[in-house]
Scaffold this motif. Structure first.
Motif, PDB file in Angstrom:
ATOM      1  N   ALA A 109       2.453  19.234  -1.893  1.00 38.43           N
ATOM      2  CA  ALA A 109       1.403  19.612  -2.848  1.00 38.43           C
ATOM      3  C   ALA A 109       0.005  19.392  -2.278  1.00 38.43           C
ATOM      4  N   THR A 110      -0.085  18.927  -1.041  1.00 37.56           N
ATOM      5  CA  THR A 110      -1.368  18.672  -0.383  1.00 37.56           C
ATOM      6  C   THR A 110      -1.517  19.630   0.807  1.00 37.56           C
ATOM      7  N   PRO A 111      -2.705  19.671   1.414  1.00 41.61           N
ATOM      8  CA  PRO A 111      -2.894  20.534   2.591  1.00 41.61           C
ATOM      9  C   PRO A 111      -2.299  19.959   3.873  1.00 41.61           C
ATOM     10  N   LEU A 112      -1.680  18.812   3.817  1.00 44.06           N
ATOM     11  CA  LEU A 112      -1.185  18.142   5.021  1.00 44.06           C
ATOM     12  C   LEU A 112       0.096  18.814   5.525  1.00 44.06           C
ATOM     13  N   VAL A 113       0.044  19.331   6.753  1.00 40.09           N
ATOM     14  CA  VAL A 113       1.192  20.054   7.313  1.00 40.09           C
ATOM     15  C   VAL A 113       1.579  19.562   8.705  1.00 40.09           C
ATOM     16  N   GLU A 114       0.832  18.593   9.252  1.00 36.59           N
ATOM     17  CA  GLU A 114       1.162  18.037  10.559  1.00 36.59           C
ATOM     18  C   GLU A 114       1.053  16.515  10.501  1.00 36.59           C
ATOM     19  N   PRO A 130     -10.833  13.597  12.892  1.00 36.73           N
ATOM     20  CA  PRO A 130     -10.178  13.829  11.591  1.00 36.73           C
ATOM     21  C   PRO A 130      -9.870  15.310  11.384  1.00 36.73           C
ATOM     22  N   ARG A 131      -8.700  15.589  10.815  1.00 38.37           N
ATOM     23  CA  ARG A 131      -8.301  16.958  10.501  1.00 38.37           C
ATOM     24  C   ARG A 131      -7.752  16.999   9.083  1.00 38.37           C
ATOM     25  N   ALA A 132      -8.200  17.979   8.320  1.00 39.01           N
ATOM     26  CA  ALA A 132      -7.811  18.061   6.915  1.00 39.01           C
ATOM     27  C   ALA A 132      -6.332  18.352   6.727  1.00 39.01           C
ATOM     28  N   ASP A 133      -5.682  18.903   7.757  1.00 38.70           N
ATOM     29  CA  ASP A 133      -4.267  19.266   7.614  1.00 38.70           C
ATOM     30  C   ASP A 133      -3.323  18.267   8.273  1.00 38.70           C
ATOM     31  N   THR A 134      -3.850  17.123   8.695  1.00 36.10           N
ATOM     32  CA  THR A 134      -3.048  16.188   9.502  1.00 36.10           C
ATOM     33  C   THR A 134      -3.056  14.787   8.907  1.00 36.10           C
ATOM     34  N   VAL A 135      -1.858  14.209   8.835  1.00 29.90           N
ATOM     35  CA  VAL A 135      -1.730  12.807   8.438  1.00 29.90           C
ATOM     36  C   VAL A 135      -1.489  11.981   9.697  1.00 29.90           C
ATOM     37  N   ASP A 151      11.965   1.814   8.970  1.00 36.63           N
ATOM     38  CA  ASP A 151      11.973   2.032   7.525  1.00 36.63           C
ATOM     39  C   ASP A 151      10.582   1.964   6.913  1.00 36.63           C
ATOM     40  N   ARG A 152       9.621   1.433   7.657  1.00 37.56           N
ATOM     41  CA  ARG A 152       8.263   1.310   7.122  1.00 37.56           C
ATOM     42  C   ARG A 152       7.347   2.453   7.546  1.00 37.56           C
ATOM     43  N   LEU A 153       7.830   3.318   8.427  1.00 37.47           N
ATOM     44  CA  LEU A 153       6.954   4.391   8.912  1.00 37.47           C
ATOM     45  C   LEU A 153       6.503   5.301   7.771  1.00 37.47           C
ATOM     46  N   GLU A 154       7.441   5.763   6.957  1.00 33.77           N
ATOM     47  CA  GLU A 154       7.076   6.671   5.871  1.00 33.77           C
ATOM     48  C   GLU A 154       6.193   5.999   4.819  1.00 33.77           C
ATOM     49  N   PRO A 155       6.534   4.780   4.341  1.00 40.60           N
ATOM     50  CA  PRO A 155       5.633   4.134   3.377  1.00 40.60           C
ATOM     51  C   PRO A 155       4.217   3.934   3.922  1.00 40.60           C
ATOM     52  N   ARG A 156       4.102   3.575   5.211  1.00 41.46           N
ATOM     53  CA  ARG A 156       2.768   3.384   5.795  1.00 41.46           C
ATOM     54  C   ARG A 156       2.009   4.708   5.845  1.00 41.46           C
ATOM     55  N   MET A 157       2.691   5.783   6.273  1.00 46.62           N
ATOM     56  CA  MET A 157       2.049   7.095   6.336  1.00 46.62           C
ATOM     57  C   MET A 157       1.520   7.511   4.969  1.00 46.62           C
ATOM     58  N   LEU A 158       2.377   7.433   3.966  1.00 41.45           N
ATOM     59  CA  LEU A 158       2.005   7.906   2.639  1.00 41.45           C
ATOM     60  C   LEU A 158       0.924   7.032   2.006  1.00 41.45           C
ATOM     61  N   THR A 159       1.028   5.729   2.222  1.00 38.65           N
ATOM     62  CA  THR A 159       0.005   4.836   1.666  1.00 38.65           C
ATOM     63  C   THR A 159      -1.361   5.142   2.264  1.00 38.65           C
ATOM     64  N   GLU A 160      -1.402   5.408   3.562  1.00 37.07           N
ATOM     65  CA  GLU A 160      -2.660   5.776   4.218  1.00 37.07           C
ATOM     66  C   GLU A 160      -3.225   7.060   3.609  1.00 37.07           C
ATOM     67  N   VAL A 161      -2.362   8.024   3.332  1.00 33.38           N
ATOM     68  CA  VAL A 161      -2.805   9.295   2.764  1.00 33.38           C
ATOM     69  C   VAL A 161      -3.501   9.079   1.427  1.00 33.38           C
ATOM     70  N   PHE A 162      -2.926   8.234   0.570  1.00 38.80           N
ATOM     71  CA  PHE A 162      -3.468   8.038  -0.773  1.00 38.80           C
ATOM     72  C   PHE A 162      -4.563   6.977  -0.830  1.00 38.80           C
ATOM     73  N   THR A 163      -4.782   6.283   0.274  1.00 46.39           N
ATOM     74  CA  THR A 163      -5.854   5.281   0.298  1.00 46.39           C
ATOM     75  C   THR A 163      -7.191   5.923   0.625  1.00 46.39           C
ATOM     76  N   GLY A 164      -7.171   6.960   1.437  1.00 47.48           N
ATOM     77  CA  GLY A 164      -8.409   7.637   1.794  1.00 47.48           C
ATOM     78  C   GLY A 164      -8.936   7.191   3.138  1.00 47.48           C
ATOM     79  N   PRO A 165      -9.941   7.895   3.668  1.00 45.06           N
ATOM     80  CA  PRO A 165     -10.510   7.559   4.976  1.00 45.06           C
ATOM     81  C   PRO A 165     -11.118   6.164   5.004  1.00 45.06           C
ATOM     82  N   LEU A 166     -11.229   5.610   6.216  1.00 45.72           N
ATOM     83  CA  LEU A 166     -11.774   4.262   6.363  1.00 45.72           C
ATOM     84  C   LEU A 166     -13.217   4.163   5.884  1.00 45.72           C
ATOM     85  N   ASN A 167     -13.969   5.251   5.980  1.00 44.66           N
ATOM     86  CA  ASN A 167     -15.360   5.184   5.559  1.00 44.66           C
ATOM     87  C   ASN A 167     -15.508   5.179   4.042  1.00 44.66           C
TER      88      ASN A 167
END
Length: 244
Positions: A109-114, A130-135, A151-167
């Motif tokens: 449901a997001t623009p992330l494809v890579e 930074p790329r809008a289509d890349t996690v 087992d933590r790779l996916e939770p870390r990836m998704l959590t980063e996505v919903f946390t937002g950029p570092l800035n």
């Protein structure tokens, strides 16, 4: 030290000069016959130490020479969705691909494809564009050369996505991000941000709230959280109120 560090030419040259000096000192010691001339062996050592000090990089120059840009370059899958890891971690690409692609499927449901490995370093400071289509993925290798904590790779990836950029430091909501990631994965949020083991009551509350909703409504709230996080907008309350 990172997996992208290497030994610069200056360091290798300095080491070679010092080894030559030590070898010459050994020759002198072997050649002299009188004890009073033994101290002559100190001369090549002194010369070698001076040459080494002049050649060896220090400070910022050392930092610039220790990073191997080739090790940071990405190696990617041929098929889509594209998954890339650094050349230094090329050996774990087969382990990463199925997990990364599953995470991307959950983010349809997001623009992330890579999915690309996060090759950021602190010394010297580098980070991927930074790329809008890349996690980005944090890849850690264990002592056996395999993916650490798979087992933590996916939770870390998704959590980063919903946390937002570092800035977006003033709007990053780790509790909500972790809950959203857990809902997508359909598993209890047993770990905190970046895989650190701790229980967060607020995260558990948000997760239970999402699971109690109809899937379409929960999905809409998770999507709203993503959109707000990407734009550094406040995300507090987005998982507990209707997204309509």
């Amino acid at each position: 030290m990172t997996d992208y560090d290497t030994v610069g030419d200056g360091v290798s040259t300095a080491q070679a000069l010092w080894m030559v000096a030590v070898a010459m000192a050994g020759v002198v010691l072997f050649a002299v016959r009188k004890r009073k001339f033994v101290f002559a062996a100190l001369l090549p050592l002194a010369i070698g130490a001076t040459a080494t000090a002049l050649v060896a990089p220090t400070g910022a120059a050392y930092d610039r020479q220790t990073l191997d840009p080739v090790a940071q370059k990405l190696v990617c899958t041929a098929g889509a969705p594209k998954v890339c890891v650094s050349r230094a971690h090329e050996g774990v690409l087969p382990e990463v691909v199925p997990k990364a692609r599953h995470a991307l499927e959950l983010l349809s449901a997001t623009p992330l494809v890579e999915a690309h490995e996060d090759t950021s370093t602190i010394f010297p400071p580098t980070s991927p564009r930074p790329r809008a289509d890349t996690v980005l993925m944090a890849i850690t290798i264990d002592k056996h050369g395999h993916l650490a904590d798979p087992d933590r790779l996916e939770p870390r990836m998704l959590t980063e996505v919903f946390t937002g950029p570092l800035n977006c430091e003033n709007t990053r909501n780790i509790e909500a991000a972790t809950a959203a990631a857990a809902w997508l994965l359909d598993r209890e949020p047993t770990t905190g941000f970046n895989g650190f083991e701790f229980d967060v009551p607020e995260t558990a509350r948000l997760f239970k709230g999402l699971t109690a909703l109809p899937p379409a409504e929960a999905g809409a709230r998770v999507t709203a959280l993503y959109q707000a996080a990407r734009k550094c907008r406040a995300t507090t309350g987005l998982l507990t109120r209707s997204a309509r």
